[in-house]
Design a protein around this motif. Structure first.
Motif, mmCIF file in Angstrom:
data_model
loop_
_atom_site.group_PDB
_atom_site.id
_atom_site.type_symbol
_atom_site.label_atom_id
_atom_site.label_comp_id
_atom_site.label_asym_id
_atom_site.label_seq_id
_atom_site.Cartn_x
_atom_site.Cartn_y
_atom_site.Cartn_z
ATOM 1 N N ASP A 1 0.743 -1.121 -0.026
ATOM 2 C CA ASP A 1 -0.069 0.148 0.061
ATOM 3 C C ASP A 1 0.916 1.459 0.065
ATOM 4 O OD1 ASP A 1 -1.995 1.930 0.754
ATOM 5 O OD2 ASP A 1 -1.344 1.855 2.715
ATOM 6 N N ALA B 1 -10.216 2.398 1.709
ATOM 7 C CA ALA B 1 -10.191 1.161 2.407
ATOM 8 C C ALA B 1 -11.699 0.549 2.778
ATOM 9 C CB ALA B 1 -9.174 1.300 3.434
ATOM 10 N N TRP C 1 -13.418 -1.040 -0.145
ATOM 11 C CA TRP C 1 -12.817 -2.363 -0.750
ATOM 12 C C TRP C 1 -13.031 -3.371 0.501
ATOM 13 C CZ3 TRP C 1 -13.119 -0.589 -4.787
ATOM 14 C CH2 TRP C 1 -12.353 0.463 -5.397
ATOM 15 N N LEU D 1 -16.622 -4.435 0.171
ATOM 16 C CA LEU D 1 -16.874 -5.446 -1.071
ATOM 17 C C LEU D 1 -16.231 -6.735 -0.870
ATOM 18 C CD1 LEU D 1 -16.204 -2.632 -4.200
ATOM 19 C CD2 LEU D 1 -18.412 -3.741 -3.339
ATOM 20 N N GLY D 2 -15.039 -6.918 -0.186
ATOM 21 C CA GLY D 2 -14.497 -7.992 -0.078
ATOM 22 C C GLY D 2 -15.476 -9.036 0.918
ATOM 23 N N LEU E 1 -20.993 3.537 -2.104
ATOM 24 C CA LEU E 1 -20.380 3.016 -3.073
ATOM 25 C C LEU E 1 -20.601 4.118 -4.283
ATOM 26 C CD1 LEU E 1 -17.995 0.919 -4.138
ATOM 27 C CD2 LEU E 1 -20.033 -0.519 -4.527
ATOM 28 N N ILE F 1 -5.919 3.422 -6.048
ATOM 29 C CA ILE F 1 -6.779 2.504 -5.944
ATOM 30 C C ILE F 1 -6.562 1.070 -5.432
ATOM 31 C CG2 ILE F 1 -8.623 1.063 -7.215
ATOM 32 C CD1 ILE F 1 -9.238 3.430 -8.746
ATOM 33 N N ILE G 1 -6.879 -1.101 -1.999
ATOM 34 C CA ILE G 1 -7.113 -2.371 -1.641
ATOM 35 C C ILE G 1 -6.302 -3.017 -0.835
ATOM 36 C CG2 ILE G 1 -7.451 -4.826 -2.787
ATOM 37 C CD1 ILE G 1 -8.227 -3.072 -5.306
ATOM 38 N N GLY H 1 -7.078 -1.938 2.660
ATOM 39 C CA GLY H 1 -8.135 -2.588 3.313
ATOM 40 C C GLY H 1 -7.669 -4.036 3.808
#
Length: 298
Positions: free
Chosen positions: A88, A111, A114, A117-118, A135, A164, A168, A171
């Protein structure tokens, strides 16, 4: 008597709030230091965690008896988290080098998006309407900020893309931290993850065409300030506040980092943002705030 207890309770929160806002201001200067250093962003990322590791090695060694008693899973959490944090840092710093200080810092703070979404795709977790609204708002703001850069080559698209991916991995770092903090205290986790991040960014520099040496005295001073002041000092203050304030207070407050960065970049670096970029930034912060609140309430 009841009034006295309420006053004591309020006064006991002065330190955590002071620590939170002081830490926020300190980490808000991260991107400014990256831009000010006369070195590639990836090298600056390495020296941030390398210098911090030298400081944090002392508390780590003092707890070695505790470390050897921990299960392998407990030790893997900060190590894997540190690897994610190192990636990161390297990508985010590279994005700042290619574009400007403010927008990559804002995008790297995605973060919570993501992580959410994860949780949906990996853990099959259902998200609230507030998360999906946040989102949508966040993505809209990102397109607004990048609108001009689609036809003007200013490096912003590359900076946003790298940030971006950096977000991720940030996150992923949070996911490992959530698990790892159940086994050890903040300082111990920070020490192990920082050392792991130093090894990760060090390998990144080795694989790149950049060098570890040959930089000006000013740059070395910036790296010392970055590692000791920002990484150790800033995040210790924020971690202290996390032990006394609710997550619903700390997490949205940290969205102020890009705001601090934008103000500092204007006065120190002379960076100017277009009206669309400012509007898009406000929309992105609003979207991340909605995502934060939706997940923290859940």
């Amino acid at each position: 008597m009841r009034k006295f207890k309420i006053m004591c309770s309020s006064s006991s929160l002065v330190r955590p709030y002071l620590a939170l806002f002081t830490g926020l201001i300190i980490i808000g200067f991260s991107a400014i230091l990256i831009k000010s250093a006369e070195a590639p962003g990836m090298v600056t990322a390495f020296y941030r965690v390398a210098v911090a590791s030298l400081v944090l090695i002392t508390p780590l060694l003092s707890k070695w008896r505790l470390l050897i008693k921990l299960p392998l899973k407990a030790l893997l959490m900060p190590i894997l988290g540190g690897v994610a944090f190192g990636i990161d840092m390297a990508l985010w710093s590279w994005g700042i080098e290619l574009s400007n200080a403010t927008i990559p810092t804002l995008i790297a703070n995605l973060a919570p998006v993501w992580v959410g979404l994860g949780a949906v795709f990996i853990f099959k977790e259902r998200q609230s309407k507030g998360f999906w609204l946040g989102l949508f708002v966040t993505i809209t703001g990102m397109f607004m900020m990048a609108a001009r850069s689609w036809y003007v080559k200013d490096g912003l698209i590359a900076g946003i893309g790298l940030s971006i991916v950096a977000g991720i991995f940030y996150g992923i770092y949070h996911l490992f931290t959530q698990q790892g903090r159940s086994y050890m205290n903040t300082l111990l986790y920070l020490s192990l993850s920082t050392i792991a991040a130093a090894f990760t960014t060090g390998w990144a520099v080795l694989l790149s065409p950049h060098s570890f040496t040959g930089y000006s005295d000013t740059t070395w001073i910036i790296w010392l300030v970055y590692g000791i002041g920002v990484h150790v000092g800033g995040w210790t203050l924020i971690n202290y506040s996390q032990g006394h304030l609710k997550a619903t207070t700390v997490s949205p407050t940290l969205l102020g980092q890009p705001v601090v960065t934008a103000i500092a970049a204007f006065f120190i670096l002379g960076e100017l943002l277009s009206a669309w970029q400012i509007a898009g930034g406000v929309v992105v912060i609003g979207g991340i705030y909605l995502v934060n609140i939706a997940r923290l309430r859940k």
